[in-house]
Design a protein around this motif. Structure first.
Motif, short mmCIF file in Angstrom:
data_model
loop_
_atom_site.label_atom_id
_atom_site.label_comp_id
_atom_site.label_asym_id
_atom_site.label_seq_id
_atom_site.Cartn_x
_atom_site.Cartn_y
_atom_site.Cartn_z
N ALA A 20 0.81 -1.22 0.00
CA ALA A 20 0.00 0.00 0.00
C ALA A 20 0.84 1.27 0.00
N ASP A 21 2.13 1.15 0.27
CA ASP A 21 3.02 2.30 0.39
C ASP A 21 3.62 2.64 -0.99
N LYS A 22 3.16 3.73 -1.58
CA LYS A 22 3.61 4.11 -2.93
C LYS A 22 5.12 4.30 -3.00
N GLU A 23 5.70 4.91 -1.96
CA GLU A 23 7.15 5.14 -1.97
C GLU A 23 7.92 3.83 -1.93
N ARG A 24 7.46 2.88 -1.13
CA ARG A 24 8.14 1.58 -1.05
C ARG A 24 8.04 0.83 -2.38
N VAL A 25 6.86 0.89 -3.00
CA VAL A 25 6.67 0.24 -4.30
C VAL A 25 7.59 0.88 -5.34
N ALA A 26 7.64 2.21 -5.36
CA ALA A 26 8.51 2.92 -6.31
C ALA A 26 9.98 2.57 -6.06
N ALA A 27 10.39 2.53 -4.80
CA ALA A 27 11.77 2.18 -4.47
C ALA A 27 12.09 0.74 -4.89
N ALA A 28 11.15 -0.16 -4.68
CA ALA A 28 11.36 -1.55 -5.08
C ALA A 28 11.58 -1.65 -6.59
N LEU A 29 10.83 -0.85 -7.34
CA LEU A 29 10.93 -0.90 -8.80
C LEU A 29 12.18 -0.21 -9.34
N GLU A 30 12.88 0.53 -8.48
CA GLU A 30 14.16 1.11 -8.87
C GLU A 30 15.30 0.11 -8.68
N ASN A 31 15.03 -0.98 -7.98
CA ASN A 31 16.02 -2.04 -7.78
C ASN A 31 16.02 -2.92 -9.03
N SER A 32 17.08 -2.86 -9.82
CA SER A 32 17.10 -3.55 -11.11
C SER A 32 16.96 -5.06 -10.97
N SER A 33 17.53 -5.63 -9.92
CA SER A 33 17.41 -7.09 -9.73
C SER A 33 15.97 -7.48 -9.43
N LEU A 34 15.32 -6.73 -8.57
CA LEU A 34 13.93 -7.01 -8.22
C LEU A 34 13.02 -6.77 -9.42
N LEU A 35 13.28 -5.70 -10.16
CA LEU A 35 12.48 -5.41 -11.34
C LEU A 35 12.61 -6.52 -12.38
N GLU A 36 13.80 -7.09 -12.50
CA GLU A 36 14.00 -8.20 -13.43
C GLU A 36 13.15 -9.41 -13.04
N VAL A 37 13.07 -9.70 -11.75
CA VAL A 37 12.26 -10.82 -11.28
C VAL A 37 10.77 -10.53 -11.52
N VAL A 38 10.33 -9.31 -11.24
CA VAL A 38 8.94 -8.93 -11.49
C VAL A 38 8.62 -9.09 -12.98
N ASN A 39 9.52 -8.61 -13.82
CA ASN A 39 9.29 -8.72 -15.27
C ASN A 39 9.23 -10.18 -15.73
N GLN A 40 10.01 -11.06 -15.10
CA GLN A 40 9.93 -12.49 -15.42
C GLN A 40 8.55 -13.04 -15.04
N CYS A 41 8.01 -12.58 -13.93
CA CYS A 41 6.68 -13.02 -13.52
C CYS A 41 5.61 -12.53 -14.50
N LEU A 42 5.86 -11.38 -15.12
CA LEU A 42 4.87 -10.78 -16.01
C LEU A 42 5.02 -11.23 -17.46
N THR A 43 6.10 -11.93 -17.77
CA THR A 43 6.32 -12.38 -19.14
C THR A 43 5.47 -13.59 -19.44
N PRO A 44 4.62 -13.50 -20.46
CA PRO A 44 3.76 -14.65 -20.79
C PRO A 44 4.61 -15.87 -21.17
N THR A 45 4.21 -17.01 -20.62
CA THR A 45 4.94 -18.24 -20.94
C THR A 45 4.12 -19.17 -21.80
N ARG A 46 2.81 -18.97 -21.79
CA ARG A 46 1.93 -19.81 -22.63
C ARG A 46 0.60 -19.10 -22.80
N GLY A 47 -0.20 -19.60 -23.67
CA GLY A 47 -1.47 -18.93 -23.98
C GLY A 47 -2.51 -19.06 -22.90
N ILE A 48 -2.71 -17.98 -22.17
CA ILE A 48 -3.80 -17.92 -21.18
C ILE A 48 -4.71 -16.81 -21.61
#
Length: 156
Positions: free
Chosen positions: A128-156
């Motif tokens: 719920a904390d906008k600043e914490r979310v923004a800070a997390a997304l500035e972490n390149s390693s964490l952002l890479e993991v998030v992007n892997q979760c968001l990358t489609p792997t099969r047709g849903i």
């Protein structure tokens, strides 16, 4: 990863694709955002298993609330185990998917289904904390993991 927290999760059946109408695809027709459209988050990949959040029953359409007029989206998600260390990452992935997909006018509330996680209050506070979310997304390693979760792997 060394050892999985939930090595043998229960796998649930995926729901069918959302049917698109001609009005859904017509940019000139006002098409209110609804729970089924938001439920497309079901295709987000679990960070620990080669399965979607829907297949693990982490997200369910009944736990999606949308008020298009008031520009509010609420999502409850249920970690597969009460001490899941990936809960914050899963919630962050859901939030990022919605932030990237929805118009800026929407307020997005992502939180753990009450009573389903040992650190529910702390995880919900972080999400719920906008600043914490923004800070997390500035972490390149964490952002890479998030992007892997968001990358489609099969047709849903």
């Amino acid at each position: 990863m060394s050892q999985l927290e939930n090595a043998n999760p229960v796998i649930f059946q995926r729901s069918g694709d959302r049917l698109l109408t001609s009005n859904d695809e017509d940019e000139d027709v006002h098409d209110p955002i609804d729970d089924r459209e938001i439920f497309d988050i079901r295709a987000i990949n679990d960070p620990e298993h080669p399965l979607s959040l829907e297949e693990l029953n982490v997200v369910e359409q009944v736990r999606v609330q949308v008020n298009d007029e008031e520009s509010i989206v609420g999502i409850e998600f249920t970690p597969t185990i009460p001490h899941c260390s990936m809960a914050t990452l899963i919630g962050l992935s859901i939030k990022v998917k919605l932030l990237r997909s929805l118009p800026d006018r929407f307020k997005i509330d992502v939180h753990i289904t009450p009573g389903t996680h040992a650190s529910e209050e702390a995880v919900n506070k972080q999400l719920a904390d906008k600043e914490r979310v923004a800070a997390a997304l500035e972490n390149s390693s964490l952002l890479e993991v998030v992007n892997q979760c968001l990358t489609p792997t099969r047709g849903i």
